[in-house]
Design an enzyme around this catalytic site. Structure first.
Site, PDB file in Angstrom:
ATOM      1  N   ASP A 287       0.819  -1.274   0.051  1.00  5.55           N
ATOM      2  CA  ASP A 287      -0.119   0.164  -0.092  1.00  5.55           C
ATOM      3  C   ASP A 287       0.679   1.289  -0.287  1.00  5.55           C
ATOM      4  O   ASP A 287       2.067   1.045   0.257  1.00  5.55           O
ATOM      5  CB  ASP A 287      -1.002   0.101   1.141  1.00  5.55           C
TER       6      ASP A 287
HETATM    7  C1  BGC Z   1      -4.961   3.408  -0.203  1.00  8.71           C
HETATM    8  C2  BGC Z   1      -5.090   2.424  -1.351  1.00  8.71           C
HETATM    9  C3  BGC Z   1      -4.983   3.095  -2.620  1.00  8.71           C
HETATM   10  C4  BGC Z   1      -3.640   3.798  -2.471  1.00  8.71           C
HETATM   11  C5  BGC Z   1      -3.160   4.559  -3.788  1.00  8.71           C
HETATM   12  C6  BGC Z   1      -3.735   4.198   0.001  1.00  8.71           C
HETATM   13  O1  BGC Z   1      -3.741   5.592   0.746  1.00  8.71           O
HETATM   14  O2  BGC Z   1      -5.027   2.665   1.066  1.00  8.71           O
HETATM   15  O3  BGC Z   1      -6.156   1.563  -1.032  1.00  8.71           O
HETATM   16  O4  BGC Z   1      -5.050   2.330  -3.831  1.00  8.71           O
HETATM   17  O5  BGC Z   1      -3.676   4.899  -1.654  1.00  8.71           O
HETATM   18  O6  BGC Z   1      -4.073   5.825  -3.786  1.00  8.71           O
END
Ligand code: BGC
Length: 760
Positions: A263
């Site tokens: 993530d």
């Molecule tokens: C989120 C993800 C997301 C990523 C990119 C993170 O903060 O938890 O679900 O895909 O950001 O935007």
């Protein structure tokens, strides 16, 4: 004699091998391995490590020297996110990147239709291709553990079986249309407060039976190519370096052959991350950039490991055809075919909770309709950080009603309440007492004015359509809600409205549970219409007017009060200010009678970074049913404009072996006057099990469309294998062969037919 013995041993060996290999799914990605060997043999270590971290915010590198394209990622689960600057979160400002906003996770799950989830995946993939993307950062498939969870609306359901079926549908739809999915967030991202530091402490049985099944199904049944590691820790290890989750379970047991990305900002180490299964650090290169190269040079990480991680990425790269740069973003992302799918999902997701006959709405003598509530005009596409969608359009409830009703009624509108606004400044800067005081005075004045207008409008109307619920500022990634009450004083407002008009239809546009204790008795009809995408307002109007019958069913339980829900009842959540676990801080004391007792030392503060899952498998309806706690509306519940009769339950056998499939059939008859879909649900209750189980568990379901008076024979199947439990002492799946009651019904609390069978 000897030859026979050797032959027998060989047969046993083959059987053993096939019985273990039979379980491991064989990914289509493995077909590229020969070609990949050739590619890897020509790569330098630098080229290899270049692939293991971000190149830009949403791009990781291919192998430029061999003409292998970069991998382009796109949020999110329910709409292709706008184009961003390569190295920051600011939008690029394109015109063509306006996408279709699809109903959010709980709305999709409320359709109880894997077929619609498939179409949804198809639509997401088509829009991703128009934008030149290779991998969608979705579906988001964690189990909804707490009603207040910031991402409950993104996730699908409280039930692993429903979540699994929907995750499989979405994954197949997307990948069969040329785009990889990235199922997220693996695993146990069930809360947003402290998500970057919290350690989930969970027993393996609950983990495997409740929290992992959607991921397992997406991998084993739909061959998901991508996985995103969650921010949190599980049993002491960050998810992005969790050997048990990534190597042992995901890759070895489930046969996952694709790539795991972190993530955004969720990587915490170099050596552990790469060894334990992480392929790409996003969105930077703090750990898997130079530090990794140095670790290889210093001999801490072998080149074999690097090759393996590169191979896993290349498999995905070769399975997905890159879109040439000059073909991306040529036309507007949101296209009519996808908008139609968004409508289809929205129209089947709306849940009718109560109806004392006021719906479908009759417009016979041109009534005056007062539409009250900021949520009637509020757009829900943006917000929620990564899950925001820059959409081409979004039909609000008011627009949908106006459009569909036309001049058949007079519609008046009043805002009623001030919606909660999301502000980074407010979130990260504490306000001074003076500022707080001033803001609260201002708020009170505005509330008085808005209430007055709403009451006035309602007093002039024949019918009030009150549109309330949460919004994307309240339900959001990064923080959980403090409670489940309707925000912005909505309970108070509806009480004031009800003094001048008792004809209230309430619509809640929320993605997660709300407390309905005030609003429900004051409403003649009550609907949940979710954050329902670009076509949400049209779908809602069609349901209210009876152009279509409502057919959504709750993907989660609506409790009477938040404190009834398992993690709250056991003080497992919120952590930090309360003793978080029944087993935490136990002290021995002597009671008044001189007896020694063990109780919790309430003076101790629990660790805010430890989330105990001591409710184990008793989540959602599993908890309420097993503990006999009554709920406001049960899991699987939803009314419609017709009635259904269930009869004649049969099974193909009475006794089943462990490799059998239980085939259940029964008749379903539409006994009312409107066409509608029924969602039939098959639960099981174990009568004499050898290990403990929840009172009942969903094991099959189906959505059946029926015209008035029409009847159908419904057939549902449960493979006995799907009833196994995770044996913690043997670390394997085991049968619990016992007598089982099959429960067919219209919700977890509305069982219409029963039959006992035996597993042996
Ligand atoms: C989120 C993800 C997301 C990523 C990119 C993170 O903060 O938890 O679900 O895909 O950001 O935007």
């Amino acid at each position: 004699m000897r030859i026979t013995r050797i032959f027998a041993l060989a047969v046993i060996a083959v059987l053993l091998i096939s019985s273990t290999t039979e379980k491991v799914h064989r990914s289509a990605l493995l077909q590229y391995d020969k070609q990949i060997d050739g590619i890897i043999s020509k790569m330098t270590v630098q080229e290899k490590t270049d692939m293991l971290h971000a190149k830009h915010m949403f791009v990781s590198a291919g192998v430029p020297g061999q003409g292998i394209a970069d991998i382009k990622y796109a949020d999110g689960p329910f709409g292709i996110r706008e184009e961003m600057q390569p190295d920051n979160w600011n939008p690029l400002g394109l015109q063509n990147d306006k996408a279709t906003f699809f109903p959010t996770g709980s709305a999709l799950a409320a359709t109880w239709s894997p077929e619609l989830a498939y179409s949804y995946g198809t639509a997401m993939a088509r829009e991703a291709r128009l934008r030149g993307k290779d991998m969608i950062l979705g579906p988001a498939i964690n189990i909804q553990r707490i009603p207040t969870g910031g991402r409950t609306y993104e996730y699908l359901s409280e039930d692993p079986f429903l979540s699994s079926k929907m995750a499989v549908g979405y994954t197949k739809g997307a990948q069969e249309n040329g785009v990889a999915v990235c199922i997220k967030h693996f695993a146990l991202n069930n809360q947003e407060n402290n998500r970057g530091s919290v350690n989930v402490i969970i027993g393996e049985r609950a983990m495997r039976e409740i929290y992992l099944p959607p991921f397992r199904a997406a991998v084993e049944e739909a061959d998901a190519y991508g996985v995103m590691a969650a921010y949190n820790k599980v049993n002491g290890w960050w998810c992005a370096e969790n050997d048990i989750l990534m190597n042992k379970i995901l890759r070895k047991e489930w046969g996952f052959a694709g790539m795991v990305i972190s993530d955004w900002g969720g990587t915490h180490s170099t050596v552990n991350a790469i060894k334990n299964g992480l392929n790409v650090e996003m969105p930077d290169k703090r750990y898997l950039g130079k530090a990794l190269l140095d670790s290889v040079k210093a001999g801490f990480v072998s080149e074999d490991i690097i090759n393996q991680r590169v191979r896993e990425i290349l498999r995905v790269r070769l399975a997905i055809n890159p879109v040439p740069e000059n073909e991306a973003n040529k036309e507007v992302t949101s296209q009519p075919a996808q908008q139609k799918i968004a409508y289809g999902v929205a129209s089947k997701s709306i849940v009718l909770l109560k109806n004392d006959g006021v719906l479908p709405l009759k417009l016979g003598n041109k009534p005056v309709i007062a539409v009250i509530g900021a949520n009637a005009t509020q757009k829900m596409a943006s917000g929620g950080l990564g899950a925001g969608v820059k959409t081409l359009y979004e039909i609000t409830p008011l627009e949908g009603l106006k459009d569909r009703i036309g001049d058949k009624a007079q519609i008046i509108y009043a805002q009623g309440y001030e919606p909660v606004q999301f502000s980074f400044a407010d979130r990260f800067r504490k306000k001074t007492p003076e500022e707080i005081e001033k803001a609260s005075r201002q708020k009170e004045l505005t509330a008085q004015k808005l209430t007055k207008e709403a009451v006035e409008a309602s007093s002039k109307a024949d019918i009030v359509i009150f549109v309330g619920g949460d919004n994307r500022a309240i339900e959001t990634e990064g923080s959980d809600r403090e409670n489940i009450f309707l925000p912005s004083g909505q309970d108070k407002l509806i009480a004031s409205i009800s003094e001048v008009n008792r004809n209230i239809i309430t619509v809640l546009t929320s993605g997660a549970p709300n407390d309905l204790n005030v609003v429900e008795p004051l409403s003649k009809a009550l609907l949940i219409s979710w954050f329902n995408g670009s076509e949400g307002g049209n779908a809602l109007a069609d349901v209210i007017l009876g152009i279509i019958s409502p057919s959504g069913r709750l993907p989660f339980t609506l409790p009477f009060k938040l404190e009834d829900s398992p993690a709250y009842a056991l003080h497992n959540y919120p952590q930090g200010d309360k003793n978080s676990d029944v087993f935490a801080n136990l002290v021995s004391k002597t009671d008044a009678a001189g007896k020694s007792v063990t109780e919790q030392d309430k003076s101790q503060k629990s660790d805010p970074n430890s989330a105990y899952y001591s409710e184990e498998s008793l989540l959602g309806y599993r908890w309420y049913d097993t503990k006999n706690i009554s709920v406001k509306y049960p899991f699987g519940f939803g009314l419609t404009y017709t009635t259904f009769d269930y009869s004649n339950l049969k099974t193909n056998k009475e006794k089943y072996g462990k490799n059998d499939v239980i085939i259940v059939s029964f008749s379903l008859n539409n006994t009312g006057k409107m066409s509608a879909d029924e969602v039939v649900q098959l639960y099981i209750h174990r009568i004499n099990p050898s290990v403990s189980w929840p009172e009942k568990e969903l094991k099959a379901f189906s959505r059946i469309p029926l015209n008035p008076t029409e009847s159908k024979t419904v057939r549902l199947e449960i493979p006995v294998k799907s009833l196994m439990f995770w044996n913690e002492s043997t670390q394997s799946w085991d049968n619990d062969l016992c007598r089982v009651e099959l429960l067919v019904g219209a919700s977890a609390a509305d069982i219409r037919l029963k039959k006992e069978i035996t597993l042996r």
